[in-house]
Design a protein around this motif. Sequence first.
Motif, mmCIF file in Angstrom:
data_model
loop_
_atom_site.group_PDB
_atom_site.id
_atom_site.type_symbol
_atom_site.label_atom_id
_atom_site.label_comp_id
_atom_site.label_asym_id
_atom_site.label_seq_id
_atom_site.Cartn_x
_atom_site.Cartn_y
_atom_site.Cartn_z
ATOM 1 N N ARG A 238 45.560 53.264 0.529
ATOM 2 C CA ARG A 238 45.788 52.915 -0.871
ATOM 3 C C ARG A 238 44.464 52.556 -1.547
ATOM 4 N NH1 ARG A 238 49.724 54.697 0.870
ATOM 5 N NH2 ARG A 238 51.891 53.923 0.797
ATOM 6 N N ASN A 239 44.440 52.767 -2.851
ATOM 7 C CA ASN A 239 43.330 52.220 -3.639
ATOM 8 C C ASN A 239 43.534 50.732 -3.883
ATOM 9 O OD1 ASN A 239 43.786 55.233 -4.925
ATOM 10 N ND2 ASN A 239 41.618 54.693 -4.671
ATOM 11 N N LYS A 262 46.297 55.144 -6.296
ATOM 12 C CA LYS A 262 47.440 55.013 -5.404
ATOM 13 C C LYS A 262 47.643 53.529 -5.131
ATOM 14 C CE LYS A 262 49.627 57.259 -1.459
ATOM 15 N NZ LYS A 262 49.456 58.209 -0.342
ATOM 16 N N VAL A 263 48.793 52.983 -5.586
ATOM 17 C CA VAL A 263 49.002 51.544 -5.567
ATOM 18 C C VAL A 263 50.354 51.210 -4.971
ATOM 19 C CG1 VAL A 263 49.812 51.652 -7.964
ATOM 20 C CG2 VAL A 263 49.128 49.458 -7.002
ATOM 21 N N THR A 264 50.384 50.139 -4.178
ATOM 22 C CA THR A 264 51.628 49.607 -3.620
ATOM 23 C C THR A 264 51.815 48.182 -4.108
ATOM 24 O OG1 THR A 264 51.579 50.976 -1.629
ATOM 25 C CG2 THR A 264 52.832 48.929 -1.506
ATOM 26 N N LEU A 265 53.009 47.892 -4.622
ATOM 27 C CA LEU A 265 53.369 46.555 -5.098
ATOM 28 C C LEU A 265 54.388 45.962 -4.132
ATOM 29 C CD1 LEU A 265 53.539 44.281 -7.263
ATOM 30 C CD2 LEU A 265 55.264 45.674 -8.417
ATOM 31 N N TRP A 354 40.710 44.604 4.387
ATOM 32 C CA TRP A 354 41.091 45.995 4.129
ATOM 33 C C TRP A 354 42.530 46.304 4.515
ATOM 34 C CZ3 TRP A 354 36.714 46.883 1.825
ATOM 35 C CH2 TRP A 354 35.514 46.381 2.359
ATOM 36 N N GLU A 355 43.266 45.305 5.052
ATOM 37 C CA GLU A 355 44.594 45.607 5.587
ATOM 38 C C GLU A 355 45.627 44.575 5.140
ATOM 39 O OE1 GLU A 355 44.189 47.589 9.887
ATOM 40 O OE2 GLU A 355 43.126 45.671 9.739
ATOM 41 N N THR A 369 46.134 50.196 4.877
ATOM 42 C CA THR A 369 44.715 49.973 4.593
ATOM 43 C C THR A 369 44.492 50.206 3.098
ATOM 44 O OG1 THR A 369 44.191 52.283 5.119
ATOM 45 C CG2 THR A 369 43.968 50.664 6.898
ATOM 46 N N THR A 370 43.606 49.444 2.520
ATOM 47 C CA THR A 370 43.415 49.515 1.070
ATOM 48 C C THR A 370 41.989 49.135 0.702
ATOM 49 O OG1 THR A 370 44.160 48.642 -1.051
ATOM 50 C CG2 THR A 370 44.298 47.149 0.819
#
Length: 743
Positions: A238-239, A262-265, A354-355, A369-370
């Motif tokens: 993800r970004n 690319k985003v996860t909420l 990062w995780e 990972t982001t």
Amino acid sequence: MNPRKLVVLMVLAAAIGSFFLFDLGQYLNLQTLKTHQAAIADYRDHNPVSSVALYFVIYVLVTALSVPGAALLTLAGGAVFGVLWGTVIVSFASTLGATAAFLIARFLLRDWVGQRFSQRLTAIDEGIQREGAFYLFTLRLVPVFPFFLVNLLLGLTAMRTWTFFWVSQLGMFAGTVVYVNAGTQLARIDSLGGILSPALLGSFAILGVFPLLARRVVERIRRNRVNARWPRPRRFDRNLVVIGGGSAGLVTSYIAAAVRAKVTLVERHKLGGDCLNTGCVPSKALIRSAKFLSHVARAPEFGIAAADARFDFAEVMERVQRIIAQVEPHDSAERYAGLGVEVVQGAARIVSPWEVEIDTADGERRRLTTRAIVIATGARPTVPALPGIEDIDYLTSDTVWSLRTLPRRLLVLGGGPIGCELAQAFARFGAQVIQVERGPRLLPREDADVSELVMQRFRDEGIDLRLQHQAKAFVKEGEQKILIAEHAGEEVRIAFDTVLIALGRSANLRGYGLEELGVRCGRTIETNALLQTNYPNIYAAGDVAGPYQFTHTAAHQAWYAAVNALFDPIKTFRADYRVIPWATFIEPEVARVGLNEQEAREQGIAYELTTFGIDDLDRAIADSEAHGFIKVLTVPGKDRILGVTIVGEHAGDLIAEYVLAMKQGIGLNRILGTIHIYPTLAEANKYVAGNWKRAHAPERLLRWVERFHTWRRGADEESASHRALANGCRSRWWAVDRDASAR
């Protein structure tokens, strides 16, 4: 003016005046130095100590008084004392003189500037504390900046004197060497400007920029060192991962998706956070129903002899839930998924910079990972550790919405915005409300006259205010619940049926891996102006970051957190808190932006106060809401707005005009020149601007205008009499001529 400042100012004015009055500058020019070089050298040879002392004192005085001649004196240092000793003497003399000018400016002007430009000076001081030494070093390295201006302007800031001294000593050294060395070749110099070639100026400019670039590089290395013990993935899933689905988290995710990241909420409970589920939306729905009941009770004010409203409190609370359900789709997972956001219901924990590890509602454990993380975990009601509190089944602003039976006696603990809103609402439904506040008044962040107006309304509506009561413990005596409080040194017992704790909110910091990772936290997560934590790729926004706990400021911070997280180091933005409005939705409604009188006095900021009573406004009178006022604080003698407080009907809507004005630098003159619809409450904004204008009418000019109009009246009257006389003469001559013709 302070007598000491007056003495210093007079001495300074006398010294500078004497310099120009007696034309002392004639001795500080290149031709004079060349002409008397041999004589000066002879004096130096016979009086080495006194020549150094005399030169040193003259240099310090010229620099301290900020009069022309420092460059010529530097050349003289090289011509008379040589490169080595000339550089040493000039270096210390110039720094001492610059520091003296710095201190004089601070002594005479800093207090005055602080009073008139407090907000701007505060921002400058914050920058000086962060990077002032580097900025000063840059200015000293580049001779195109007049050094005397640098001395005077930095004296107005909060820079420490020792920092100014040593940075100036170091920064001016390169230029000192160049000028002193040029002085050893005095015969070849035709003008002071010829000493600095374009190439040399370019070199100085590069030297000036270098420390700032170095500062950025060192800062980035230092911050990235925090991540060094964690292995950085070669690729990222993800970004951005956003933890928390309240206002800050939703807006952050929306912005990330809008720029195709690319985003996860991740949200462990319900999207929308406190605002939708337990805060703004349900409280305003409840307040609206309560306001209707208050209008029914005021029926005679509207010309209606009698009115009655029967209600079921359980149905009122069900309406609140229906309102939440109606608003809920705006914050739904389906909507955000459609916008491009991956929404995951579950508990997130940061395991490395990062995780993020997610325990989903389905029992699955995922690890993403982001490149960046935004923490937007919000806050929860603060519950004090009072003895017996766990035995009384207390309510908070989170749990009060489960009520379906109206409490007979409701004790509200706290006199801030949340406590006041709920206390008035429940009183209007018919509960016997007792509001306990440890301070001397409600809404302590507002001005005293605002609090007084609110407290009078509360008393009129039957709320039992217990001010200056410090809660000590809760006890149960059979079925009786009692708060034990201290008031005026004595114990007071207050009986109640239900208690609502409204003592503010605490940031949600636990359970997200922050302690294990070492993210710095106090009452909130510590962030810099970019909303970064001590980990450069981990950000925080909203209530968990502070300093304000409003839905609109959470959304405001979210923009900065999202953009900085996605585009750092290419482009970053510092969060801007200069114009933050807020409102308390009671009656009378209270709204504010910028400073109020209380804050201005505490911060020592000079201001002018202009007011307008809303009780004199046509629309307020027509609506039977003729109460409240507008207070505008402006810079003395100017129409620039420092802050506005509005108390009255729809204050939260009326304040918007001032929010825009302050954000865009619009003053009261332009508000006065704007057409406002009649009859509306918004006209109050125009009228208060008119009051300011009348107080600043140019009386001298108006007296001249009055004379002009008087003169014009006299000239017109004189012209009229002349015309009447002329017409009379013409009539007589015509009559004589007619008679003669007849004969």
